[in-house]
Design an enzyme around this catalytic site. Structure first.
Site, PDB file in Angstrom:
ATOM      1  N   ASP A  10       1.089  -1.076   0.041  1.00  0.00           N
ATOM      2  CA  ASP A  10       0.003   0.133   0.226  1.00  0.00           C
ATOM      3  C   ASP A  10       1.230   1.207  -0.050  1.00  0.00           C
ATOM      4  O   ASP A  10       1.390   1.768   1.073  1.00  0.00           O
ATOM      5  CB  ASP A  10      -1.071  -0.517   1.102  1.00  0.00           C
ATOM      6  CG  ASP A  10      -1.977   0.668   1.991  1.00  0.00           C
ATOM      7  OD1 ASP A  10      -1.099   1.517   0.318  1.00  0.00           O
ATOM      8  OD2 ASP A  10      -2.187   1.411   2.385  1.00  0.00           O
ATOM      9  N   ASP A 113      -3.355   2.204  -5.673  1.00  0.00           N
ATOM     10  CA  ASP A 113      -1.875   2.581  -4.994  1.00  0.00           C
ATOM     11  C   ASP A 113      -1.837   1.033  -4.225  1.00  0.00           C
ATOM     12  O   ASP A 113      -0.997   1.009  -3.141  1.00  0.00           O
ATOM     13  CB  ASP A 113      -1.711   3.553  -3.741  1.00  0.00           C
ATOM     14  CG  ASP A 113      -2.791   4.216  -2.742  1.00  0.00           C
ATOM     15  OD1 ASP A 113      -4.241   3.115  -3.010  1.00  0.00           O
ATOM     16  OD2 ASP A 113      -2.705   4.160  -1.713  1.00  0.00           O
ATOM     17  N   GLU A 114      -2.850   0.529  -4.680  1.00  0.00           N
ATOM     18  CA  GLU A 114      -2.632  -0.858  -3.199  1.00  0.00           C
ATOM     19  C   GLU A 114      -2.674  -2.587  -4.311  1.00  0.00           C
ATOM     20  O   GLU A 114      -3.315  -2.474  -4.976  1.00  0.00           O
ATOM     21  CB  GLU A 114      -3.647  -1.119  -2.061  1.00  0.00           C
ATOM     22  CG  GLU A 114      -4.033  -0.402  -1.354  1.00  0.00           C
ATOM     23  CD  GLU A 114      -5.371  -0.538  -1.152  1.00  0.00           C
ATOM     24  OE1 GLU A 114      -5.288  -1.621  -0.376  1.00  0.00           O
ATOM     25  OE2 GLU A 114      -6.487   0.224  -1.162  1.00  0.00           O
TER      26      GLU A 114
HETATM   27 MG   LIG Z   1      -2.720   3.865   0.536  1.00  0.00          MG
END
Ligand SMILES: [Mg+2]
Length: 420
Positions: A10, A113-114
């Site tokens: 993350d 974003d993961e």
């Molecule tokens: Mg994040």
């Protein structure tokens, strides 16, 4: 069978980190905006700007993601804000996923974003998975200029929970044997899939921690919260009973979805997101030489309530615009104006042959659109995803740039702007 090893990776304060990384790439002496009280949020002139990401110092002042910028400024008068630039985020996200694919046998992008990386069986290649996670984390920092948290466990749920522990730039494990020490003492709100109203309900029954829920009688929880209760009872016990997957299972279909890191509250923004989803779904369909005749959309709101709606088209299609048009109609009839956290578009009843209901007016237009779609796919394949953009996306980024006080942009990419 080797023990499953899953990483959940993350990006820390993704939008802010990506803005910071870009500034430092353009000028190595520039101020690192991660080190001051700063936030990403737009757009203040329109008076509905909300905080999309914040720096650690802004967090210390009490600034929270999702609150109006005006509130944030009251708490933190010297807050420096930057408008969002979704074009930049897509590019950084691609760089991030590409790097992960170099090292992990299986990478699943979970949101912009993961990502989940299945590292099962890589021990002989990389050695200890915790040590390797540290190496990977540092590699991302040096090569891409931003930090990540990595959560490690034997399933995706626990890996995801682990990456949320202390931030930034950290590696955490949460294996089943670590639940009593690391997981169960946490407040119930921290559990994946437990929204505000569920937490309130659980607390009124004396369930304040994840451990309280794990130790509760399963049937009682189910009678209280129905199937959602069953899911979170399993989650509290570290068991991933339902797939964390975003894609609604559909028979032979193509789909894509995105978790949004802020509440989407207007239909214009939602429809832009739908369009970008339809673009990738359409490209996949055409790439497979397929045609689909069912379109489904999925909305998950900020309380994690999920809604799906689908329809069958009169003719099969592989055209982005058709899918998008249908998705918009479904969206209009399904959305109840609750803030949106996830949007998904999936398609079904895929065939390799197209059939079209006779329509005097449609045929010519469909043929033109189909040819145009294929041409765009081809340009993108040869020159990269960003080489062709729809006018509405260009306008978004232009607006953002305008309020940013003009940021020099990478001019290398071939710019074909399409007005469709
Ligand atoms: Mg994040």
């Amino acid at each position: 069978m080797p023990t499953p090893i899953i990483y959940h990776i993350d990006v820390n304060s993704a939008f802010l980190s990506w803005e910071a990384a870009r500034r430092l790439e353009e000028d190595p002496d520039a101020l690192d905006i991660r080190t001051i009280a700063s936030a990403i949020g737009g757009n203040e002139e329109m008076r509905h700007g909300i905080v999309l990401a914040k720096s650690p110092l802004a967090k210390k002042c009490g600034v929270i993601t999702g609150e109006p910028l005006a509130h944030a400024r009251r708490k933190c008068p010297n807050l420096v804000t930057f408008p969002p630039d979704f074009e930049l985020y897509v590019k950084r996200s691609n760089d991030f996923m590409t790097l992960l694919r170099e090292y992990a046998p299986e990478v699943e992008a979970y949101s912009i974003d993961e990502a989940f990386c299945d590292m099962t069986g890589t021990g002989s290649l990389y050695g200890d998975p915790v040590e390797f996670a540290r190496t990977l984390k540092d590699k991302i920092r040096t090569e891409l200029g931003f930090t990540v948290n990595i959560g490690i466990s034997s399933n995706r749920l626990l890996a995801k929970m682990a990456s949320d522990f202390e931030k930034p730039d950290k590696v955490h494990t949460l294996f089943p044997e670590e639940l009593p020490e690391k997981f169960w003492p946490l407040p119930i709100e921290n559990l994946f899939f437990v929204g505000k109203s569920t937490a309130k309900k659980l607390r009124s029954f004396g369930i304040h921690t994840i451990g309280n829920l794990a130790g509760s009688d399963r049937n009682t929880i189910v009678s209280l919260l129905k199937s959602h209760g069953d899911t979170i009872w399993h989650y509290a016990n570290g068991i991933e009973i339902t797939e964390l997957s975003h894609e609604a299972p559909m028979n032979k279909g193509y789909g894509n979805s995105i978790t949004i890191h802020y509440d989407v509250t207007d239909s214009d923004t939602a429809k832009k997101i739908l369009l970008s989803l339809c673009e990738t779904v359409g490209a996949r369909i055409r790439d497979a030489g397929a045609y689909i005749s069912v379109v489904q959309i999925q909305i998950v709101d900020n309380e994690f309530r999920q809604r799906c709606h689908q329809t069958t088209l009169p003719s099969s299609t592989n055209i982005t615009e058709k899918i998008y048009e249908t998705a918009c109609c479904l969206f209009d009839s399904l959305w109840d104006h609750s803030p949106i956290r996830l949007l998904g578009v999936s398609t079904g009843k895929a065939t390799t042959e197209s059939y079209e209901q006779y329509s005097l007016f449609d045929t010519g237009k469909n043929e033109r659109l189909s040819k145009l779609n294929s041409a765009v796919d081809d340009i993108r394949r040869r020159f990269g995803e960003d080489s062709v953009k729809r006018a509405c996306f260009i306008e978004t980024s232009t607006k953002n740039k305008g309020s940013a006080g003009s940021m020099p942009k990478n001019k290398d990419s071939l710019s074909h702007f399409l007005k469709l």
